[in-house]
Scaffold this active site. Structure first.
Site, PDB file in Angstrom:
ATOM      1  N   ASN A   8     -39.125  10.817 -42.029  1.00 58.96           N
ATOM      2  CA  ASN A   8     -38.161  10.225 -41.342  1.00 58.96           C
ATOM      3  C   ASN A   8     -37.430  11.486 -40.456  1.00 58.96           C
ATOM      4  O   ASN A   8     -36.870  12.294 -41.041  1.00 58.96           O
ATOM      5  CB  ASN A   8     -37.029   9.735 -42.289  1.00 58.96           C
ATOM      6  N   ARG A  65     -40.667   6.658 -39.564  1.00 59.81           N
ATOM      7  CA  ARG A  65     -39.612   5.873 -39.204  1.00 59.81           C
ATOM      8  C   ARG A  65     -39.101   6.046 -37.823  1.00 59.81           C
ATOM      9  O   ARG A  65     -38.906   7.167 -37.423  1.00 59.81           O
ATOM     10  CB  ARG A  65     -38.523   6.027 -40.037  1.00 59.81           C
ATOM     11  N   HIS A 154     -31.677  -1.147 -39.026  1.00 56.43           N
ATOM     12  CA  HIS A 154     -31.670  -1.313 -40.431  1.00 56.43           C
ATOM     13  C   HIS A 154     -32.774  -2.367 -41.135  1.00 56.43           C
ATOM     14  O   HIS A 154     -32.622  -2.786 -42.009  1.00 56.43           O
ATOM     15  CB  HIS A 154     -30.379  -1.667 -41.099  1.00 56.43           C
ATOM     16  N   LEU A 183     -24.526  -1.318 -46.456  1.00 53.75           N
ATOM     17  CA  LEU A 183     -23.253  -0.633 -46.096  1.00 53.75           C
ATOM     18  C   LEU A 183     -23.458   0.856 -46.459  1.00 53.75           C
ATOM     19  O   LEU A 183     -23.347   0.981 -47.716  1.00 53.75           O
ATOM     20  CB  LEU A 183     -21.880  -1.169 -46.602  1.00 53.75           C
ATOM     21  N   GLY A 184     -23.844   1.583 -45.558  1.00 55.00           N
ATOM     22  CA  GLY A 184     -23.997   3.095 -46.067  1.00 55.00           C
ATOM     23  C   GLY A 184     -23.185   3.753 -44.747  1.00 55.00           C
ATOM     24  O   GLY A 184     -22.056   3.435 -44.507  1.00 55.00           O
ATOM     25  N   ASN A 185     -23.488   5.114 -44.367  1.00 57.61           N
ATOM     26  CA  ASN A 185     -22.889   5.679 -43.232  1.00 57.61           C
ATOM     27  C   ASN A 185     -22.756   4.828 -42.312  1.00 57.61           C
ATOM     28  O   ASN A 185     -21.760   4.519 -41.486  1.00 57.61           O
ATOM     29  CB  ASN A 185     -23.462   7.177 -43.096  1.00 57.61           C
ATOM     30  N   GLY A 186     -24.004   4.279 -41.953  1.00 60.08           N
ATOM     31  CA  GLY A 186     -24.145   3.091 -40.814  1.00 60.08           C
ATOM     32  C   GLY A 186     -24.105   1.880 -41.772  1.00 60.08           C
ATOM     33  O   GLY A 186     -24.592   1.942 -42.782  1.00 60.08           O
ATOM     34  N   ARG A 215     -18.335   5.141 -36.695  1.00 62.17           N
ATOM     35  CA  ARG A 215     -18.721   4.304 -35.596  1.00 62.17           C
ATOM     36  C   ARG A 215     -17.677   2.971 -35.636  1.00 62.17           C
ATOM     37  O   ARG A 215     -17.557   2.904 -36.760  1.00 62.17           O
ATOM     38  CB  ARG A 215     -20.208   3.724 -35.499  1.00 62.17           C
ATOM     39  N   VAL A 305     -22.460   2.333 -49.981  1.00 62.19           N
ATOM     40  CA  VAL A 305     -21.198   1.636 -50.331  1.00 62.19           C
ATOM     41  C   VAL A 305     -21.377   0.555 -51.051  1.00 62.19           C
ATOM     42  O   VAL A 305     -20.695   0.232 -52.050  1.00 62.19           O
ATOM     43  CB  VAL A 305     -20.467   1.441 -48.990  1.00 62.19           C
ATOM     44  N   GLY A 306     -22.540  -0.236 -50.578  1.00 64.66           N
ATOM     45  CA  GLY A 306     -22.743  -1.657 -51.296  1.00 64.66           C
ATOM     46  C   GLY A 306     -23.146  -1.425 -52.706  1.00 64.66           C
ATOM     47  O   GLY A 306     -22.869  -2.423 -53.323  1.00 64.66           O
ATOM     48  N   ASN A 308     -22.726   0.885 -54.617  1.00 57.66           N
ATOM     49  CA  ASN A 308     -21.478   1.932 -55.758  1.00 57.66           C
ATOM     50  C   ASN A 308     -20.272   1.573 -55.559  1.00 57.66           C
ATOM     51  O   ASN A 308     -19.452   1.973 -56.281  1.00 57.66           O
ATOM     52  CB  ASN A 308     -21.803   3.115 -54.948  1.00 57.66           C
ATOM     53  N   GLU A 355     -35.845   2.088 -48.301  1.00 57.72           N
ATOM     54  CA  GLU A 355     -36.521   2.117 -46.734  1.00 57.72           C
ATOM     55  C   GLU A 355     -37.698   2.711 -46.981  1.00 57.72           C
ATOM     56  O   GLU A 355     -38.740   2.435 -46.370  1.00 57.72           O
ATOM     57  CB  GLU A 355     -35.474   2.750 -45.923  1.00 57.72           C
TER      58      GLU A 355
HETATM   59  P1  ADP Z   1     -26.818   6.746 -44.897  1.00 56.72           P
HETATM   60  O1  ADP Z   1     -26.377   5.721 -44.176  1.00 56.72           O
HETATM   61  O2  ADP Z   1     -26.543   8.070 -44.387  1.00 56.72           O
HETATM   62  O3  ADP Z   1     -28.281   6.500 -45.712  1.00 56.72           O
HETATM   63  P2  ADP Z   1     -25.749   6.215 -47.717  1.00 56.72           P
HETATM   64  O4  ADP Z   1     -26.542   4.693 -47.903  1.00 56.72           O
HETATM   65  O5  ADP Z   1     -26.265   7.118 -48.588  1.00 56.72           O
HETATM   66  O6  ADP Z   1     -25.847   6.519 -46.231  1.00 56.72           O
HETATM   67  O7  ADP Z   1     -24.246   5.660 -48.040  1.00 56.72           O
HETATM   68  C1  ADP Z   1     -23.450   6.893 -47.704  1.00 56.72           C
HETATM   69  C2  ADP Z   1     -22.021   6.380 -47.979  1.00 56.72           C
HETATM   70  O8  ADP Z   1     -21.788   5.792 -49.352  1.00 56.72           O
HETATM   71  C3  ADP Z   1     -21.175   7.625 -48.176  1.00 56.72           C
HETATM   72  O9  ADP Z   1     -20.430   8.085 -46.803  1.00 56.72           O
HETATM   73  C4  ADP Z   1     -20.067   6.975 -49.146  1.00 56.72           C
HETATM   74  O10 ADP Z   1     -18.862   6.648 -48.314  1.00 56.72           O
HETATM   75  C5  ADP Z   1     -20.582   6.022 -49.697  1.00 56.72           C
HETATM   76  N1  ADP Z   1     -20.703   5.947 -51.201  1.00 56.72           N
HETATM   77  C6  ADP Z   1     -21.426   6.910 -51.874  1.00 56.72           C
HETATM   78  N2  ADP Z   1     -21.056   6.452 -53.219  1.00 56.72           N
HETATM   79  C7  ADP Z   1     -20.069   6.080 -53.345  1.00 56.72           C
HETATM   80  C8  ADP Z   1     -19.116   5.285 -54.268  1.00 56.72           C
HETATM   81  N3  ADP Z   1     -19.428   5.858 -55.598  1.00 56.72           N
HETATM   82  N4  ADP Z   1     -17.980   4.507 -54.173  1.00 56.72           N
HETATM   83  C9  ADP Z   1     -17.995   4.293 -52.807  1.00 56.72           C
HETATM   84  N5  ADP Z   1     -18.769   4.827 -51.624  1.00 56.72           N
HETATM   85  C10 ADP Z   1     -19.729   5.453 -52.071  1.00 56.72           C
END
Ligand code: ADP
Length: 369
Positions: A8, A65, A154, A183-186, A215, A305-306, A308, A355
Site C-alpha cells: 500500500n 492497493r 474504501h 469510520l477511520g480517518n477517512g 475532510r 472509530v467504528g 473502538n 483491507e
Molecule cells: P485510517 O483511515 O488512517 O486507516 P483508522 O481506521 O486507523 O484510520 O482510524 C483512525 C482513527 O480512529 C483515529 O483518528 C482515531 O480518531 C480513531 N480511534 C482510534 N481508536 C479510538 C478509540 N478508542 N476511540 C475513538 N476513536 C478512536
C-alpha cells in the site's frame, strides 16, 4: 498455501504485509519517504528494504492497493504494461493518490520480475451501483467529457466487512442486505445488497459524504464559489482547506476523535457540536440507505472509530427504534460483535476490517491461485 505480498504505497509511506494463506508472516511500515531522517530516500529504496528484510521465498503474487480505478477497472486486475498506462491515464481523477501506487508498481515489477502483480482498486466494489446512484444532475456533456460521477472508495473494506457480517449472521451473502460504516480517518458508508454495493457516500474523490478527520464530507458546492468570489481565496487554498483543514480538525482543531471525545466529556461546547455533526451525518446516511435497500439485515461498524468508539456507535443510531434499529448499552460498551438487543429486526455489529487480507485474497483470485 500460496504466499502473497500486499503493498500500500502512499506519497510518503509504504505499508506492507506478507501473507501465507490467511496468516501474516511479516508486516511493516516505511515512513517519511524522501524526508530528511525518513526511513527511505524514495519508493525504490523503500521496496528494496522490504525485500531484503522479508523472506519472499515462494512468493506467488504481489497485490497493490490502487485508490482510483476510474470507470474502467471494475475488479482486481493482473498488471501488465497496458494496465499501468491505463492507471496512469487516471491520474487527473486521483492526483493525490494514484502516482504513489504507480511508482510502487513500477519498482516492484522491476525488483520481482517473475512474480505476477495485481492491482486492487478502492473503487472497484462500487462498480455495481446502478447509473442513478452514480450520476449527478449536472450538464451531461461536461460529466461525460471529464469523467465526472460518483466512484466511491474504501471498496475493499466494504466488500470484506459486508461478507464477514453475512457470515456472522449465518446467512448467505446473496440474501443479505448490510449497511457498512467505515469510520477511520477517512469515512464512508455503503449500502450492500446481496453482496453488491448499491450506494456509497464518497463521490468522485474521497472528499464526499461523511464528516472525516480532516475532510469536510458533503457540502453545498456554493461554499467553494463563495470562498473564491467573496473571500478571495485561490482554488488551491480552498482545496487544501476543505480536504486537510476541515472535518473534525476544522471544527475543533484536532483530527483525532479520541481528543474530541475527551473534550466533549469535559463539557466543551465546540467538541460537543463536532460530535453531534459527525454522528448526525452518519444517521442521515443510515436513513438514506434504509430507503435504498428497503430491507436491512445488519448495520456494521468498522475501522478505527467504528471498532473502538461506543459513543459514536450509540449516538449515530439513537432514536431509530421505530425503524427496528437499537443498540444495547452494555454490549456496545463492551464492544461485543453484536451490540443490538436479542431479537432486534436489524442486527447492529462491530466487525473489524482487514483491507490487506482482502487485497491478498482478491490478488490470488485474479491469478487463479
Ligand atoms: P485510517 O483511515 O488512517 O486507516 P483508522 O481506521 O486507523 O484510520 O482510524 C483512525 C482513527 O480512529 C483515529 O483518528 C482515531 O480518531 C480513531 N480511534 C482510534 N481508536 C479510538 C478509540 N478508542 N476511540 C475513538 N476513536 C478512536
Amino acid at each position: 498455501m500460496t504466499r502473497a505480498l500486499v503493498l500500500n504505497c502512499g506519497s510518503s509511506s509504504v505499508k506492507y504485509r506478507l501473507f501465507d494463506g490467511a496468516g501474516t508472516v511479516a508486516k511493516g511500515l516505511i515512513e517519511r519517504i524522501g524526508e530528511s531522517g525518513g526511513d527511505a530516500a524514495d519508493h525504490r529504496a523503500a521496496l528494496q528494504r522490504i525485500m531484503s528484510d522479508t523472506d519472499l521465498d515462494g512468493l506467488a503474487a504481489v497485490g497493490h492497493r490502487v485508490v482510483h480505478g476510474g470507470p474502467e477497472f471494475t475488479s482486481a486486475t493482473v498488471i501488465d504494461d497496458a494496465v499501468t498506462s491505463r492507471i496512469e491515464a487516471l491520474i487527473p481523477l486521483a492526483p493525490l493518490h494514484n502516482p504513489a501506487a504507480l511508482s510502487g508498481i513500477e519498482v516492484a515489477r522491476k525488483l520481482l520480475p517473475d512474480v505476477p502483480q495485481v492491482a486492487v482498486f478502492d473503487t472497484a466494489f462500487h462498480a455495481t451501483i446502478p447509473p442513478a446512484g452514480v450520476t449527478w444532475a449536472i450538464d451531461a456533456s461536461l460529466a461525460s467529457r471529464w469523467q465526472i460521477r460518483r466512484y466511491g472508495f474504501h471498496g475493499t473494506s466494504h466488500a470484506y466487512v459486508s461478507r464477514r457480517t453475512a457470515s456472522l449472521l449465518g446467512r448467505p451473502v446473496a440474501d443479505t442486505n448490510v449497511i457498512t460504516l467505515h469510520l477511520g480517518n477517512g469515512a464512508s458508508a455503503c449500502a450492500v445488497q446481496g453482496g453488491q454495493s448499491v450506494a456509497t457516500s464518497m463521490g468522485m474523490s474521497p472528499q464526499g459524504g461523511l464528516v472525516m478527520g480532516t475532510r469536510s464530507g458533503e457540502i453545498d458546492p456554493t461554499v467553494v464559489f463563495h470562498l473564491h468570489r467573496v473571500a478571495g481565496m485561490p482554488i488551491e487554498e480552498i482545496e487544501r482547506s476543505l480536504t486537510r483543514q476541515a472535518g473534525l480538525l476544522g471544527l475543533t482543531g484536532e483530527n483525532d476523535l479520541r481528543a474530541v471525545l475527551r473534550r466533549r466529556a469535559e463539557g466543551e461546547p465546540v467538541a460537543k457540536l463536532a460530535f453531534d455533526v459527525y454522528t448526525r451525518r452518519i444517521r442521515e446516511y443510515v436513513g438514506a440507505y434504509l430507503a435504498v435497500l428497503g430491507r436491512v439485515d445488519a448495520i456494521a461498524f468498522t475501522a478505527g472509530v467504528g471498532e473502538n468508539s461506543p459513543d459514536v456507535r450509540g449516538e449515530s443510531l439513537s432514536g431509530l427504534e421505530a425503524l427496528g434499529i437499537a443498540v444495547d448499552p452494555a454490549r456496545n460498551a463492551a464492544g461485543d460483535t453484536f451490540i443490538s438487543p436479542d431479537g432486534s429486526p436489524v442486527a447492529v455489529c462491530v466487525v473489524p476490517t482487514d483491507e490487506e487480507l482482502e487485497i491478498a485474497n482478491q490478488s490470488r483470485a485474479a491469478l487463479g491461485l
